[in-house]
Write a protein that holds these residues in place. Structure first.
Motif, PDB file in Angstrom:
ATOM      1  N   UNK A   1      67.623  -5.036 112.778  1.00 42.64           N
ATOM      2  CA  UNK A   1      66.936  -5.637 111.630  1.00 42.64           C
ATOM      3  C   UNK A   1      67.901  -6.453 110.763  1.00 42.64           C
ATOM      4  N   UNK A   2      69.121  -5.933 110.604  1.00 49.60           N
ATOM      5  CA  UNK A   2      70.127  -6.683 109.849  1.00 49.60           C
ATOM      6  C   UNK A   2      70.437  -7.993 110.556  1.00 49.60           C
ATOM      7  N   UNK A   3      70.522  -7.930 111.886  1.00 47.60           N
ATOM      8  CA  UNK A   3      70.795  -9.142 112.665  1.00 47.60           C
ATOM      9  C   UNK A   3      69.695 -10.176 112.483  1.00 47.60           C
ATOM     10  N   UNK A   4      68.462  -9.707 112.409  1.00 45.27           N
ATOM     11  CA  UNK A   4      67.333 -10.621 112.197  1.00 45.27           C
ATOM     12  C   UNK A   4      67.527 -11.416 110.914  1.00 45.27           C
ATOM     13  N   UNK A   5      67.865 -10.716 109.837  1.00 47.74           N
ATOM     14  CA  UNK A   5      68.036 -11.383 108.547  1.00 47.74           C
ATOM     15  C   UNK A   5      69.240 -12.326 108.553  1.00 47.74           C
ATOM     16  N   UNK A   6      70.347 -11.853 109.098  1.00 48.94           N
ATOM     17  CA  UNK A   6      71.571 -12.667 109.113  1.00 48.94           C
ATOM     18  C   UNK A   6      71.371 -13.921 109.965  1.00 48.94           C
ATOM     19  N   UNK A   7      70.850 -13.748 111.182  1.00 46.71           N
ATOM     20  CA  UNK A   7      70.668 -14.882 112.089  1.00 46.71           C
ATOM     21  C   UNK A   7      69.610 -15.858 111.573  1.00 46.71           C
ATOM     22  N   UNK A   8      68.611 -15.342 110.865  1.00 51.06           N
ATOM     23  CA  UNK A   8      67.532 -16.208 110.393  1.00 51.06           C
ATOM     24  C   UNK A   8      67.875 -17.000 109.144  1.00 51.06           C
ATOM     25  N   UNK A   9      68.641 -16.392 108.238  1.00 56.22           N
ATOM     26  CA  UNK A   9      68.864 -17.027 106.931  1.00 56.22           C
ATOM     27  C   UNK A   9      70.196 -17.746 106.810  1.00 56.22           C
ATOM     28  N   UNK A  10      71.140 -17.456 107.691  1.00 55.33           N
ATOM     29  CA  UNK A  10      72.439 -18.122 107.560  1.00 55.33           C
ATOM     30  C   UNK A  10      72.365 -19.632 107.802  1.00 55.33           C
ATOM     31  N   UNK A  11      71.692 -20.127 108.851  1.00 62.88           N
ATOM     32  CA  UNK A  11      71.685 -21.580 109.095  1.00 62.88           C
ATOM     33  C   UNK A  11      71.201 -22.406 107.901  1.00 62.88           C
ATOM     34  N   UNK A  12      70.056 -22.068 107.259  1.00 63.34           N
ATOM     35  CA  UNK A  12      69.649 -22.848 106.076  1.00 63.34           C
ATOM     36  C   UNK A  12      70.666 -22.749 104.941  1.00 63.34           C
ATOM     37  N   UNK A  13      71.303 -21.577 104.801  1.00 65.00           N
ATOM     38  CA  UNK A  13      72.322 -21.407 103.765  1.00 65.00           C
ATOM     39  C   UNK A  13      73.494 -22.351 104.015  1.00 65.00           C
ATOM     40  N   UNK A  14      73.894 -22.462 105.297  1.00 64.42           N
ATOM     41  CA  UNK A  14      75.009 -23.356 105.646  1.00 64.42           C
ATOM     42  C   UNK A  14      74.657 -24.808 105.318  1.00 64.42           C
ATOM     43  N   UNK A  15      73.409 -25.199 105.542  1.00 64.67           N
ATOM     44  CA  UNK A  15      72.965 -26.563 105.225  1.00 64.67           C
ATOM     45  C   UNK A  15      73.032 -26.808 103.714  1.00 64.67           C
ATOM     46  N   UNK A  16      72.573 -25.849 102.929  1.00 65.65           N
ATOM     47  CA  UNK A  16      72.608 -25.990 101.470  1.00 65.65           C
ATOM     48  C   UNK A  16      74.036 -26.143 100.955  1.00 65.65           C
ATOM     49  N   UNK A  17      74.947 -25.360 101.533  1.00 71.24           N
ATOM     50  CA  UNK A  17      76.340 -25.443 101.109  1.00 71.24           C
ATOM     51  C   UNK A  17      76.931 -26.810 101.457  1.00 71.24           C
ATOM     52  N   UNK A  18      76.565 -27.353 102.629  1.00 72.24           N
ATOM     53  CA  UNK A  18      77.041 -28.686 103.025  1.00 72.24           C
ATOM     54  C   UNK A  18      76.495 -29.752 102.069  1.00 72.24           C
ATOM     55  N   UNK A  19      75.227 -29.634 101.731  1.00 75.04           N
ATOM     56  CA  UNK A  19      74.608 -30.589 100.799  1.00 75.04           C
ATOM     57  C   UNK A  19      75.275 -30.515  99.428  1.00 75.04           C
ATOM     58  N   UNK A  20      75.613 -29.312  99.019  1.00 69.63           N
ATOM     59  CA  UNK A  20      76.311 -29.116  97.741  1.00 69.63           C
ATOM     60  C   UNK A  20      77.633 -29.898  97.735  1.00 69.63           C
ATOM     61  N   UNK A  21      78.373 -29.798  98.841  1.00 66.18           N
ATOM     62  CA  UNK A  21      79.652 -30.495  98.944  1.00 66.18           C
ATOM     63  C   UNK A  21      79.454 -32.011  98.906  1.00 66.18           C
ATOM     64  N   UNK A  22      78.493 -32.526  99.713  1.00 65.95           N
ATOM     65  CA  UNK A  22      78.284 -33.976  99.772  1.00 65.95           C
ATOM     66  C   UNK A  22      77.814 -34.536  98.415  1.00 65.95           C
ATOM     67  N   UNK A  23      76.906 -33.840  97.795  1.00 70.58           N
ATOM     68  CA  UNK A  23      76.414 -34.300  96.485  1.00 70.58           C
ATOM     69  C   UNK A  23      77.529 -34.291  95.440  1.00 70.58           C
ATOM     70  N   UNK A  24      78.373 -33.267  95.502  1.00 70.03           N
ATOM     71  CA  UNK A  24      79.489 -33.173  94.555  1.00 70.03           C
ATOM     72  C   UNK A  24      80.460 -34.322  94.769  1.00 70.03           C
TER      73      UNK A  24
END
Length: 602
Positions: free
Chosen positions: A36-59
């Motif tokens: 169950x932990x793997x489900x959450x980690x594998x499902x939510x990490x990719x969008x989080x990584x995209x948001x962090x990349x967007x944060x860097x580019x916008x900054x």
């Protein structure tokens, strides 16, 4: 009607998925929680990584200094490192250990369940095929079903989170991607359906290929292949089967190519449309910052991959459900063995009353058979091959149930008794006995050996005339038999193995002894010694002999002659010889051949 079938299929798939999760939860809660932990980690990490990349580019687009940009990069690397660390720890350390324990539990449950399967079901080809289908790799199927559900849920989380990002940046792009994803889902579903049809058509081809390969691989066939032309015939079949397989691959391969081409066009055209629309908003309307562009590009790939994964897992569910449904059905089968029932007293009489039986409908081996055996009698059942002698014994042991009539033990139908207790009253040597990959002592005692069993084992081997051979072995009764687990294990001759099987029946210390062709692999001297020992051992026991070698049955109190499923003669050896019927004819033929053989030797 069609909708009802679909609803039923969906209900079955969900029930099978729930069964897999529930089974794993009940038998390995730690593994289930980690999944169950793997489900959450594998499902939510990719969008989080995209948001962090967007944060860097916008900054960077806003002119952030080097120090703050470096801090953002570090913030991006921390969750990435944690994500990968979790993957390494789970996949390489935790999961293998927990999976092995779970596999052992699943196989243990299934193997224990096999002991409850009615023996006659083994004679049903369709049931036996299903039985093997369930037993083989059942642990893999349960885990695979759970992994499929896990991957699908994880992909679903990624899809929902990514759609949210699209809606924030560009609702138009979100709609385009959703339409494309639906089309991709349809293509993937068609491809999976085609794979399943291909699998069904390839099954008989695979079965034939495996059979031919097995014939050339197993020692059982080696002698026949070297002394006959069976090999040439099978090679021709192998060539023909290969040609059919190549044709099969061509037919289905073309269809798969076209589906893949359509799906690829859908992907690249969608990607082109999304990129152009986003570039227009970045360069012309300036309504989207560079970070938003990064979100669209990266999320596009993530969304596509998540949709692909989701559709693949979704199309895998029916196949996984097929396996799980069979496993559920097998585990839920009611046991044929009576765990409860009447207590079993010492035998006073055994009676077959109008017993009929056939392995298939319309092919009756025993026909309205009537037979009575009293306590302490030594009786012999003789007859030609296929007369039903061994079948009669299987019915007496309740390994099969009569199709007509009944078998009485002390006047009570044997089906009324506690079956485990009932069978303890019988010590049996089957015609098709088996030697197990355990020690000689454990083969005889048919259990884990304990020091208190030594006297019983040695006595049984002595009664079976195997004691001298056992004494010659360097490890004695602790010698490992067969080479399945031990390269130094011993493989005895057919006659020696038969003596071990006879010793097993004697060591059980049962009040009823059944010897089904006990001397088939023995020489005349060994047969005589065994016959005398069984007479001595069975003085106060009920003994049932089944034998083609009539010298073994000559001293029986009564002899029953079975022919085409019916008792045609009954009496002592002397009475039947005077009768001059079937028994007399069989005995004289055997005696004549033996005397003739002796004369030829002289």
């Amino acid at each position: 009607m069609k909708n009802d079938k679909k609803k039923k299929a969906l209900h079955t798939i969900l029930a099978d998925g729930w069964f897999s999760w529930k089974y794993i939860w009940e038998n390995s809660k730690k593994y289930a929680v980690l999944q169950l932990i793997s489900v959450l980690v594998e499902g939510l990490y990719p969008p989080l990584a995209v948001l962090l990349s967007a944060w860097l580019f916008n900054s960077l687009d806003r002119g952030i200094d080097f120090k703050h940009a470096a801090m953002i990069v570090i913030c991006m690397l921390v969750p990435l490192f944690a994500y990968n660390l979790w993957g390494y720890f789970f996949d390489l350390s935790l999961a293998p250990k927990l999976q092995k324990k779970l596999q052992f539990k699943i196989q243990s449950d299934l193997l224990k369940k096999t002991c409850d399967v009615e023996l006659e079901k083994y004679d049903n080809p369709s049931y036996y095929d299903e039985f093997l289908f369930v037993i083989q790799d059942a642990d893999t199927h349960i885990e695979s079903a759970m992994d499929t559900m896990r991957s699908m849920i994880s992909a679903f989380f990624t899809i929902i989170a990514t759609v949210g990002l699209f809606a924030y940046v560009s609702p138009v792009v979100m709609i385009v991607l959703i339409v494309s994803a639906v089309l991709s889902l349809v293509m993937n579903t068609k491809r999976k359906k085609l794979d399943y049809q291909s699998y069904l058509k390839a099954t008989p081809l695979n079965k034939k290929e495996q059979y031919i390969s097995r014939v050339f691989r197993l020692a059982d066939f080696a002698k026949e292949l070297r002394l006959s032309k069976h090999g040439e015939t099978l090679f021709k079949e192998y060539d023909s089967n290969t040609d059919a397989y190549v044709t099969h691959i061509k037919v289905f391969g073309r269809q798969k190519v076209w589906l893949q081409v359509v799906d690829s066009l859908n992907f690249y055209l969608t990607y082109l449309v999304v990129i152009i629309c986003t570039l227009h908003r970045v360069t012309v309307t300036e309504s989207v910052l560079v970070g938003g562009f990064a979100i669209i590009v990266n999320s596009n790939w993530q969304f596509r991959n998540a949709m692909q994964k989701f559709s693949e897992m979704l199309s895998e569910l029916p196949k996984e459900s097929l396996h799980i449904s069979k496993i559920r059905a097998f585990l839920s089968e009611k046991s044929a063995e009576k765990k409860e029932g009447l207590s079993v007293p010492s035998v006073s009489e055994i009676e077959f009353v109008d017993v009929s039986f056939g392995y298939t409908d319309g092919d009756m081996i025993l026909k309205d058979l009537n037979l009575k055996i009293n306590q302490g009698e030594h009786v012999a059942i003789v007859g030609c091959n296929g007369a039903g002698k061994s079948t009669l014994i299987k019915l007496l042991l309740n390994l099969y149930q009569p199709r007509g009539g009944c078998i009485l033990y002390n006047g009570i139908d044997v089906s009324k008794y506690n079956m485990q207790e009932y069978r303890k009253h019988f010590g049996v040597t089957f015609q098709d006995y088996q030697i197990f990959a355990t020690s000689l002592a454990e083969n005889v005692i048919a259990d884990t050996y304990k020091e208190v069993d030594k006297e019983n084992v040695e006595h049984a081997l002595r009664m079976a005339t195997f004691n001298e051979k056992a004494d010659m072995l360097s490890k004695g009764i602790f010698t490992q038999l067969t080479r399945e687990f031990d390269d130094d294990g011993l493989v005895f001759s057919g006659g020696e193995e038969q003596k071990i099987a006879i010793a097993r029946a004697i060591a059980k210390k049962s009040e009823i002894i059944i010897m089904d062709e006990p001397s088939a692999a023995l020489d005349p001297i060994a047969e005589y010694e065994l016959n005398e020992n069984i007479k001595e051992y069975g003085k106060d026991k009920t003994v049932i002999y089944i034998s083609h070698r009539l010298s073994m049955t000559k001293g029986a109190d009564r002899i029953f002659v079975l022919d085409e499923g019916e008792i045609i003669e009954e009496g002592t050896h002397e009475e039947l010889m005077r009768l001059g019927g079937k028994y007399s004819e069989m005995f004289q033929i055997q005696a004549h051949k033996y005397i003739l053989g002796m004369s030829d030797d002289v």
